[in-house]
Structure formats: structure tokens, C-alpha cells
Scaffold this motif. Structure first.
Motif, PDB file in Angstrom:
ATOM      1  N   ALA A  85       0.827  -1.211   0.000  1.00  0.00           N
ATOM      2  CA  ALA A  85       0.000   0.000   0.000  1.00  0.00           C
ATOM      3  C   ALA A  85       0.857   1.256   0.000  1.00  0.00           C
ATOM      4  CB  ALA A  85      -0.930  -0.005   1.215  1.00  0.00           C
ATOM      5  N   ARG A  89       0.766   3.998  -2.891  1.00  0.00           N
ATOM      6  CA  ARG A  89       0.479   5.401  -2.564  1.00  0.00           C
ATOM      7  C   ARG A  89       1.554   6.307  -3.150  1.00  0.00           C
ATOM      8  NH1 ARG A  89       1.800   8.544   1.677  1.00  0.00           N
ATOM      9  NH2 ARG A  89       2.729   6.828   2.801  1.00  0.00           N
ATOM     10  N   GLU A  95      -6.446   4.653  -4.630  1.00  0.00           N
ATOM     11  CA  GLU A  95      -7.541   3.715  -4.387  1.00  0.00           C
ATOM     12  C   GLU A  95      -7.029   2.296  -4.153  1.00  0.00           C
ATOM     13  OE1 GLU A  95     -10.665   4.508  -3.622  1.00  0.00           O
ATOM     14  OE2 GLU A  95      -9.897   6.555  -3.815  1.00  0.00           O
ATOM     15  N   LEU A  98      -5.576   2.214  -0.710  1.00  0.00           N
ATOM     16  CA  LEU A  98      -6.628   2.114   0.315  1.00  0.00           C
ATOM     17  C   LEU A  98      -7.173   0.691   0.418  1.00  0.00           C
ATOM     18  CD1 LEU A  98      -8.571   5.464  -0.149  1.00  0.00           C
ATOM     19  CD2 LEU A  98      -7.265   4.727   1.867  1.00  0.00           C
ATOM     20  N   ASN A  99      -7.326   0.024  -0.723  1.00  0.00           N
ATOM     21  CA  ASN A  99      -7.784  -1.376  -0.691  1.00  0.00           C
ATOM     22  C   ASN A  99      -6.806  -2.242   0.100  1.00  0.00           C
ATOM     23  OD1 ASN A  99     -10.066  -0.794  -2.215  1.00  0.00           O
ATOM     24  ND2 ASN A  99      -9.092  -1.341  -4.157  1.00  0.00           N
ATOM     25  N   ASN A 102      -7.001  -1.381   3.881  1.00  0.00           N
ATOM     26  CA  ASN A 102      -8.183  -2.002   4.482  1.00  0.00           C
ATOM     27  C   ASN A 102      -7.965  -3.499   4.677  1.00  0.00           C
ATOM     28  OD1 ASN A 102      -9.566   0.448   4.607  1.00  0.00           O
ATOM     29  ND2 ASN A 102     -10.465   0.168   2.584  1.00  0.00           N
ATOM     30  N   ARG A 122      -3.581   5.092   6.275  1.00  0.00           N
ATOM     31  CA  ARG A 122      -4.955   5.377   5.854  1.00  0.00           C
ATOM     32  C   ARG A 122      -5.383   6.770   6.323  1.00  0.00           C
ATOM     33  NH1 ARG A 122      -9.749   1.171   7.222  1.00  0.00           N
ATOM     34  NH2 ARG A 122      -9.792   2.345   9.163  1.00  0.00           N
ATOM     35  N   VAL A 125      -3.884   9.376   3.979  1.00  0.00           N
ATOM     36  CA  VAL A 125      -4.658   9.475   2.737  1.00  0.00           C
ATOM     37  C   VAL A 125      -5.946  10.258   3.005  1.00  0.00           C
ATOM     38  CG1 VAL A 125      -5.970   8.167   1.016  1.00  0.00           C
ATOM     39  CG2 VAL A 125      -3.685   7.393   1.704  1.00  0.00           C
ATOM     40  N   ALA A 126      -6.610   9.967   4.110  1.00  0.00           N
ATOM     41  CA  ALA A 126      -7.851  10.679   4.442  1.00  0.00           C
ATOM     42  C   ALA A 126      -7.595  12.181   4.585  1.00  0.00           C
ATOM     43  CB  ALA A 126      -8.455  10.111   5.726  1.00  0.00           C
ATOM     44  N   ASP A 138      -8.626   7.205  12.541  1.00  0.00           N
ATOM     45  CA  ASP A 138      -7.513   6.277  12.313  1.00  0.00           C
ATOM     46  C   ASP A 138      -6.277   6.682  13.113  1.00  0.00           C
ATOM     47  OD1 ASP A 138      -8.884   4.500  10.729  1.00  0.00           O
ATOM     48  OD2 ASP A 138      -8.111   5.276   8.831  1.00  0.00           O
TER      49      ASP A 138
END
Length: 189
Positions: A85, A89, A95, A98-99, A102, A122, A125-126, A138
Motif C-alpha cells: 500500500a 500510494r 484507491e 486504500l484497498n 483495508n 490510511r 490518505v484521508a 484512524d
């Protein structure tokens, strides 16, 4: 020299809006291996390490390839998803990242080093997507797990706490230099 308890007390004074820590934040987050670890775990870890090294050398395509091979060999290892991830990123594949984040949180059950790192990523990213409530949630989870970075981000997201910490830091700096504080000047005049 300070003890972990001394650091926890000082941390609570300087950061009153964060949860108090007794164990000290230098305690490592231990990642536990699954009881049903695959026989090829050594190969998976080797690929993961090579993937991280490739990413550090800015060979992002190679890093994704190595980490994807590791995921294919062991699709239940949270840290591999977390590491992939990060590379995704960096490549701008938010996206997909993020998958993977998660998935890392799901596989880890929200516990351990991989989960902590995934929560931090995460949250970052948010924040970039202006989803501050999600980021805060988070960061709070990661902070509870011992992430000092997440704690600092929570402070940065709270303007009141940031202002209080800035004022306290200025007072402490003046005291260390032997300069009068604003409060002392008010009483002197």
C-alpha cells in the motif's frame, strides 16, 4: 536520565488532550506471526524485504512486483499488504493503496505493528482527501497502539492543543534561556 513513567507524565502535561501512557511510547509494537503460518513464510519475508529495499531505492515498479509476488504466496500476511500500500500510494495509486490498507487492517484484526502502520497510512490518505473525521479516527487508533507520529498528527489537527503546546514550548524556551516570561513581565510592571 528519565524513566518511562517520567516520560509518560511529561507527555501528559505537554499533551493533555491525548491519552496518558504509563508504559512509555518507546515500547515496540510486536507483530505476532499467525499460528497457521505458511511453509513458504521465509520466502514471503524475503520478497517483502526486497520489495521495501526496492521502494527505498525509488524502484517503485520493481517494489510493487516483489510485494505482489509476496501477497500471491501468502494472501493472509497483513504486513505485506501494508508495505505494498505504501508503494502504491507513492506511485499515486491511492484507491489501490486504500484497498490494501483495508485488507491489512482486516487481516491483522486491527492489532499489531502492521495494523498500526496501516491506520497511520490510511489516516494520511484521508487527510489528503480532506476527510479529517476519518483521519482523526484512524490516528486515534494508531495512537492507542503507541504510534508517536499519530499522536503528533492528532495534536496538529487540534488547533487549541497546538496553540497550548506552542505557548508552553515558548515559556519553557524562555525559562531555559533565563529570560523573563510574559507572565513575569506582567507582574513586574
Amino acid at each position: 536520565m528519565t524513566t518511562p513513567n517520567d516520560r509518560a507524565v511529561l507527555n501528559h502535561i505537554l499533551n493533555p488532550l491525548l491519552p496518558a501512557e504509563v508504559s512509555g511510547e518507546d515500547d515496540p509494537i510486536v507483530e505476532e506471526e499467525s499460528v497457521d503460518a505458511p511453509a513458504n513464510l521465509a520466502e514471503v519475508k524475503r520478497l517483502e524485504i526486497e520489495g521495501v529495499k526496492a521502494a527505498e531505492a525509488k524502484q517503485l515498479d520493481e517494489a510493487v512486483s516483489l510485494l505482489t509476488r509476496a501477497v500471491d504466496l501468502c494472501p493472509t500476511r497483513a504486513s505485506t499488504f501494508n508495505n505494498r500500500a505504501q508503494v502504491l500510494r507513492l506511485r499515486g495509486n491511492v484507491e489501490e493503496a486504500l484497498n490494501d490498507l483495508n485488507k491489512a487492517i482486516e487481516l491483522s484484526g486491527g492489532k499489531g505493528k502492521a495494523a498500526c502502520q496501516a491506520y497511520v497510512q490510511r489516516a494520511m490518505v484521508a487527510r489528503l482527501q480532506n476527510r479529517d473525521a476519518d483521519a482523526k479516527a484512524d490516528y486515534e487508533k494508531a495512537a492507542e497502539m503507541g504510534s508517536s507520529f499519530a499522536k503528533m498528527q492528532l495534536i496538529a489537527m487540534n488547533p487549541y492543543a497546538a496553540m497550548c503546546n506552542k505557548m508552553l514550548a515558548e515559556v519553557m524556551t524562555k525559562l531555559q534561556r533565563g529570560e523573563p516570561t510574559d507572565q513575569e513581565l506582567d507582574h513586574a510592571g
